[in-house]
Design an enzyme around this catalytic site. Structure first.
Site, PDB file in Angstrom:
ATOM      1  CB  VAL A  44     -53.876  95.331 -13.026  1.00  0.00           C
ATOM      2  CG1 VAL A  44     -54.652  94.361 -13.483  1.00  0.00           C
ATOM      3  CG2 VAL A  44     -53.874  95.479 -11.590  1.00  0.00           C
ATOM      4  CB  CYS A  45     -51.618  96.774 -17.785  1.00  0.00           C
ATOM      5  SG  CYS A  45     -53.099  97.835 -17.438  1.00  0.00           S
ATOM      6  CB  THR A  46     -47.280  94.461 -16.062  1.00  0.00           C
ATOM      7  OG1 THR A  46     -46.934  96.062 -16.299  1.00  0.00           O
ATOM      8  CG2 THR A  46     -46.014  93.474 -16.315  1.00  0.00           C
TER       9      THR A  46
END
Ligand code: BEZ
Length: 212
Positions: A44-46
């Protein structure tokens, strides 16, 4: 620590993918968006970092500097940047703070121990050119943020700072706004809102966006 709206954003010096950053000095006279990520090399952070990077032109138009934070170290961040670039089709054009010592995440209350006692939640702080915290919100690790919503929030803050209006639910730049209830003087209303307004109720007065 709880960082409350209207207070001065805590200052810090911390290492980042773009070298050491002294936060207030780095902000200069810009608005700032400080947003935290639970961990490097997470899906998700990516996607979030890619989404934020693609909005650089929009951030620049609004005089906003973006800065991310993830609790890993700079070496790890730099390795991750390659993956982000490859998978999201964009270079990361803002710094990612390293926070292995949890200095900044502790200062900003980004670790919520009942959610996870070592990783940060997805915090967002919007900071104005006077270094005041003007908005903040928190999402869990499982939900990626909507960066268009962050732009919408900045648009609302910048508009309402300079006109006697507030923005209604789901407002987008260019749509009608509401006149603040404290403004009642008919002469001032006429002068501030030459395009007029629609009083749906005495307290609910719609008017075209004044800076358009
Ligand atoms: C993610 O960024 O994908 C993520 C991070 C921590 C927990 C769950 C998801």
């Amino acid at each position: 620590m709880t960082v409350q709206l209207g207070t001065i954003a805590p200052d810090f010096t911390q290492d980042s993918t773009e070298g050491k950053i002294s936060f207030h000095e780095w902000l200069g006279s810009s608005w700032g968006i400080l947003f935290s990520h639970p961990k490097d090399f997470t899906p998700v952070c990516t996607t979030e970092l890619g989404a934020a990077a693609k909005l650089k032109g929009e951030f620049d138009k609004r005089n906003v500097k973006a800065i991310a934070l993830s609790v890993d170290d700079v070496e790890s961040h730099k390795k991750w940047l390659g993956d982000i670039e490859e998978t999201q089709g964009t270079k990361i054009n803002f710094p990612i703070l390293a926070d292995a010592d949890r200095k900044v995440s502790t200062l900003y209350g980004m670790i919520h121990p009942q959610a996870n006692d070592t990783l940060t939640v997805r915090s967002v702080f919007v900071i104005d050119p006077n270094k005041k915290v003007r908005a903040s919100f928190t999402y869990p690790a499982s939900t990626g943020r909507n960066f268009e919503e962050i732009l919408r929030l900045v648009d609302s803050l910048q508009l309402t700072d300079s006109h006697s209006v507030a923005t209604p639910a789901n407002w987008k730049d260019g749509q009608d706004v509401v006149i603040v209830p404290s403004l009642q003087d008919p002469e001032v209303l006429k002068q501030k809102f030459p395009k007029g307004f629609l009083a749906v109720k005495p307290y609910l007065r719609l008017t075209p966006q004044p800076n358009r």
